[in-house]
Design a protein around this motif. Sequence first.
Motif, PDB file in Angstrom:
ATOM      1  N   HIS A 198       0.816  -1.209   0.000  1.00 46.72           N
ATOM      2  CA  HIS A 198       0.000   0.000   0.000  1.00 46.72           C
ATOM      3  C   HIS A 198       0.855   1.268   0.000  1.00 46.72           C
ATOM      4  O   HIS A 198       0.417   2.326   0.470  1.00 46.72           O
ATOM      5  CB  HIS A 198      -0.952   0.003   1.201  1.00 46.72           C
ATOM      6  CG  HIS A 198      -2.108  -0.926   1.041  1.00 46.72           C
ATOM      7  ND1 HIS A 198      -2.059  -2.258   1.402  1.00 46.72           N
ATOM      8  CD2 HIS A 198      -3.339  -0.723   0.532  1.00 46.72           C
ATOM      9  CE1 HIS A 198      -3.209  -2.824   1.141  1.00 46.72           C
ATOM     10  NE2 HIS A 198      -4.013  -1.915   0.601  1.00 46.72           N
ATOM     11  N   GLY A 199       2.067   1.180  -0.483  1.00 43.00           N
ATOM     12  CA  GLY A 199       2.917   2.360  -0.600  1.00 43.00           C
ATOM     13  C   GLY A 199       3.564   2.814   0.689  1.00 43.00           C
ATOM     14  O   GLY A 199       3.962   3.963   0.818  1.00 43.00           O
ATOM     15  N   GLY A 200       3.642   1.943   1.675  1.00 41.97           N
ATOM     16  CA  GLY A 200       4.311   2.285   2.924  1.00 41.97           C
ATOM     17  C   GLY A 200       3.414   2.853   4.001  1.00 41.97           C
ATOM     18  O   GLY A 200       3.891   3.223   5.075  1.00 41.97           O
ATOM     19  N   LYS A 201       2.102   2.924   3.754  1.00 42.72           N
ATOM     20  CA  LYS A 201       1.186   3.455   4.768  1.00 42.72           C
ATOM     21  C   LYS A 201      -0.200   2.837   4.617  1.00 42.72           C
ATOM     22  O   LYS A 201      -0.685   2.638   3.509  1.00 42.72           O
ATOM     23  CB  LYS A 201       1.064   4.971   4.651  1.00 42.72           C
ATOM     24  CG  LYS A 201       0.169   5.558   5.726  1.00 42.72           C
ATOM     25  CD  LYS A 201       0.289   7.044   5.819  1.00 42.72           C
ATOM     26  CE  LYS A 201      -0.665   7.509   6.898  1.00 42.72           C
ATOM     27  NZ  LYS A 201      -0.139   8.548   7.718  1.00 42.72           N
ATOM     28  N   VAL A 202      -0.815   2.515   5.753  1.00 48.40           N
ATOM     29  CA  VAL A 202      -2.205   2.061   5.780  1.00 48.40           C
ATOM     30  C   VAL A 202      -2.952   2.923   6.795  1.00 48.40           C
ATOM     31  O   VAL A 202      -2.357   3.439   7.737  1.00 48.40           O
ATOM     32  CB  VAL A 202      -2.331   0.558   6.146  1.00 48.40           C
ATOM     33  CG1 VAL A 202      -1.780  -0.324   5.050  1.00 48.40           C
ATOM     34  CG2 VAL A 202      -1.656   0.238   7.461  1.00 48.40           C
ATOM     35  N   VAL A 203      -4.243   3.089   6.590  1.00 49.30           N
ATOM     36  CA  VAL A 203      -5.036   3.961   7.461  1.00 49.30           C
ATOM     37  C   VAL A 203      -5.706   3.190   8.594  1.00 49.30           C
ATOM     38  O   VAL A 203      -6.646   3.667   9.202  1.00 49.30           O
ATOM     39  CB  VAL A 203      -6.082   4.764   6.653  1.00 49.30           C
ATOM     40  CG1 VAL A 203      -5.410   5.764   5.743  1.00 49.30           C
ATOM     41  CG2 VAL A 203      -6.991   3.838   5.871  1.00 49.30           C
ATOM     42  N   VAL A 204      -5.194   2.017   8.890  1.00 55.07           N
ATOM     43  CA  VAL A 204      -5.696   1.203   9.993  1.00 55.07           C
ATOM     44  C   VAL A 204      -4.731   1.348  11.163  1.00 55.07           C
ATOM     45  O   VAL A 204      -3.520   1.349  10.976  1.00 55.07           O
ATOM     46  CB  VAL A 204      -5.794  -0.277   9.567  1.00 55.07           C
ATOM     47  CG1 VAL A 204      -6.232  -1.158  10.719  1.00 55.07           C
ATOM     48  CG2 VAL A 204      -6.749  -0.436   8.402  1.00 55.07           C
ATOM     49  N   SER A 231      -8.651   1.068  15.321  1.00 51.66           N
ATOM     50  CA  SER A 231      -9.628   0.781  14.264  1.00 51.66           C
ATOM     51  C   SER A 231     -10.582  -0.328  14.689  1.00 51.66           C
ATOM     52  O   SER A 231     -10.240  -1.166  15.531  1.00 51.66           O
ATOM     53  CB  SER A 231      -8.907   0.338  12.990  1.00 51.66           C
ATOM     54  OG  SER A 231      -8.079   1.359  12.505  1.00 51.66           O
ATOM     55  N   PRO A 232     -11.791  -0.355  14.110  1.00 49.57           N
ATOM     56  CA  PRO A 232     -12.743  -1.418  14.423  1.00 49.57           C
ATOM     57  C   PRO A 232     -12.195  -2.794  14.017  1.00 49.57           C
ATOM     58  O   PRO A 232     -11.470  -2.911  13.014  1.00 49.57           O
ATOM     59  CB  PRO A 232     -13.971  -1.069  13.575  1.00 49.57           C
ATOM     60  CG  PRO A 232     -13.814   0.364  13.215  1.00 49.57           C
ATOM     61  CD  PRO A 232     -12.346   0.640  13.195  1.00 49.57           C
ATOM     62  N   PRO A 233     -12.513  -3.835  14.780  1.00 51.69           N
ATOM     63  CA  PRO A 233     -12.026  -5.177  14.474  1.00 51.69           C
ATOM     64  C   PRO A 233     -12.351  -5.639  13.052  1.00 51.69           C
ATOM     65  O   PRO A 233     -11.541  -6.322  12.420  1.00 51.69           O
ATOM     66  CB  PRO A 233     -12.725  -6.067  15.502  1.00 51.69           C
ATOM     67  CG  PRO A 233     -13.064  -5.155  16.629  1.00 51.69           C
ATOM     68  CD  PRO A 233     -13.299  -3.807  16.010  1.00 51.69           C
ATOM     69  N   ASP A 234     -13.509  -5.253  12.530  1.00 51.64           N
ATOM     70  CA  ASP A 234     -13.889  -5.665  11.175  1.00 51.64           C
ATOM     71  C   ASP A 234     -12.960  -5.068  10.119  1.00 51.64           C
ATOM     72  O   ASP A 234     -12.616  -5.731   9.142  1.00 51.64           O
ATOM     73  CB  ASP A 234     -15.335  -5.271  10.868  1.00 51.64           C
ATOM     74  CG  ASP A 234     -16.348  -6.086  11.663  1.00 51.64           C
ATOM     75  OD1 ASP A 234     -15.981  -7.182  12.142  1.00 51.64           O
ATOM     76  OD2 ASP A 234     -17.489  -5.630  11.808  1.00 51.64           O
ATOM     77  N   ASP A 235     -12.541  -3.822  10.313  1.00 55.05           N
ATOM     78  CA  ASP A 235     -11.614  -3.183   9.377  1.00 55.05           C
ATOM     79  C   ASP A 235     -10.258  -3.890   9.385  1.00 55.05           C
ATOM     80  O   ASP A 235      -9.651  -4.108   8.338  1.00 55.05           O
ATOM     81  CB  ASP A 235     -11.417  -1.706   9.721  1.00 55.05           C
ATOM     82  CG  ASP A 235     -12.662  -0.867   9.479  1.00 55.05           C
ATOM     83  OD1 ASP A 235     -13.628  -1.385   8.879  1.00 55.05           O
ATOM     84  OD2 ASP A 235     -12.671   0.305   9.894  1.00 55.05           O
ATOM     85  N   LYS A 240      -8.214  -8.477  16.035  1.00 49.01           N
ATOM     86  CA  LYS A 240      -7.634  -7.234  16.536  1.00 49.01           C
ATOM     87  C   LYS A 240      -6.557  -7.527  17.581  1.00 49.01           C
ATOM     88  O   LYS A 240      -5.517  -6.873  17.618  1.00 49.01           O
ATOM     89  CB  LYS A 240      -8.729  -6.341  17.122  1.00 49.01           C
ATOM     90  CG  LYS A 240      -8.236  -4.980  17.557  1.00 49.01           C
ATOM     91  CD  LYS A 240      -9.369  -4.053  17.914  1.00 49.01           C
ATOM     92  CE  LYS A 240      -8.850  -2.677  18.289  1.00 49.01           C
ATOM     93  NZ  LYS A 240      -9.933  -1.717  18.456  1.00 49.01           N
ATOM     94  N   LYS A 241      -6.774  -8.535  18.406  1.00 51.50           N
ATOM     95  CA  LYS A 241      -5.810  -8.902  19.441  1.00 51.50           C
ATOM     96  C   LYS A 241      -4.474  -9.320  18.827  1.00 51.50           C
ATOM     97  O   LYS A 241      -3.417  -8.841  19.235  1.00 51.50           O
ATOM     98  CB  LYS A 241      -6.377 -10.039  20.289  1.00 51.50           C
ATOM     99  CG  LYS A 241      -5.475 -10.506  21.393  1.00 51.50           C
ATOM    100  CD  LYS A 241      -6.137 -11.619  22.172  1.00 51.50           C
ATOM    101  CE  LYS A 241      -5.222 -12.143  23.254  1.00 51.50           C
ATOM    102  NZ  LYS A 241      -5.847 -13.236  24.007  1.00 51.50           N
ATOM    103  N   VAL A 242      -4.514 -10.179  17.835  1.00 55.62           N
ATOM    104  CA  VAL A 242      -3.293 -10.634  17.169  1.00 55.62           C
ATOM    105  C   VAL A 242      -2.644  -9.478  16.419  1.00 55.62           C
ATOM    106  O   VAL A 242      -1.418  -9.327  16.419  1.00 55.62           O
ATOM    107  CB  VAL A 242      -3.603 -11.819  16.225  1.00 55.62           C
ATOM    108  CG1 VAL A 242      -2.400 -12.180  15.373  1.00 55.62           C
ATOM    109  CG2 VAL A 242      -4.082 -13.021  17.023  1.00 55.62           C
ATOM    110  N   PHE A 243      -3.456  -8.636  15.781  1.00 56.67           N
ATOM    111  CA  PHE A 243      -2.957  -7.463  15.066  1.00 56.67           C
ATOM    112  C   PHE A 243      -2.182  -6.547  16.005  1.00 56.67           C
ATOM    113  O   PHE A 243      -1.085  -6.091  15.682  1.00 56.67           O
ATOM    114  CB  PHE A 243      -4.133  -6.718  14.424  1.00 56.67           C
ATOM    115  CG  PHE A 243      -3.775  -5.400  13.818  1.00 56.67           C
ATOM    116  CD1 PHE A 243      -3.116  -5.334  12.606  1.00 56.67           C
ATOM    117  CD2 PHE A 243      -4.115  -4.214  14.456  1.00 56.67           C
ATOM    118  CE1 PHE A 243      -2.785  -4.106  12.033  1.00 56.67           C
ATOM    119  CE2 PHE A 243      -3.795  -2.993  13.899  1.00 56.67           C
ATOM    120  CZ  PHE A 243      -3.133  -2.935  12.684  1.00 56.67           C
ATOM    121  N   LYS A 244      -2.736  -6.285  17.181  1.00 60.40           N
ATOM    122  CA  LYS A 244      -2.081  -5.386  18.129  1.00 60.40           C
ATOM    123  C   LYS A 244      -0.752  -5.971  18.615  1.00 60.40           C
ATOM    124  O   LYS A 244       0.230  -5.245  18.774  1.00 60.40           O
ATOM    125  CB  LYS A 244      -3.011  -5.092  19.307  1.00 60.40           C
ATOM    126  CG  LYS A 244      -4.156  -4.167  18.909  1.00 60.40           C
ATOM    127  CD  LYS A 244      -5.128  -3.940  20.029  1.00 60.40           C
ATOM    128  CE  LYS A 244      -4.571  -2.960  21.014  1.00 60.40           C
ATOM    129  NZ  LYS A 244      -5.567  -2.526  22.008  1.00 60.40           N
TER     130      LYS A 244
END
Length: 83
Positions: free
Chosen positions: A33-39, A43-47, A56-60
């Motif tokens: 995504h060009g080095g940046k994402v807006v998440v 952010s909401p878990p669905d996004d 979201k837990k694993v993402f964090k």
Amino acid sequence: IREDLKIDLILQQSGYQEVDDVAQAILGIIKEHGGKVVVTDKSPPDDIYCLFGVSKKVFKKAIGALYKKRIIRIDPSGISLVS
């Protein structure tokens, strides 16, 4: 096997191996995504699931590991790669 004779099954690796794998996948998606994402971690878990395919837990946990290694920067507007 639980007391009610049902089995708990997890299809992902547990522990740090899971975090490392997810962190590398997230890093790849940010690069795509060009080095940046807006998440962000706010952010909401669905996004998060829609973009990265993880909870979201694993993402964090994964972005926390990338942040500690100073690979990414977390801003209110999104996550970006450190130059």
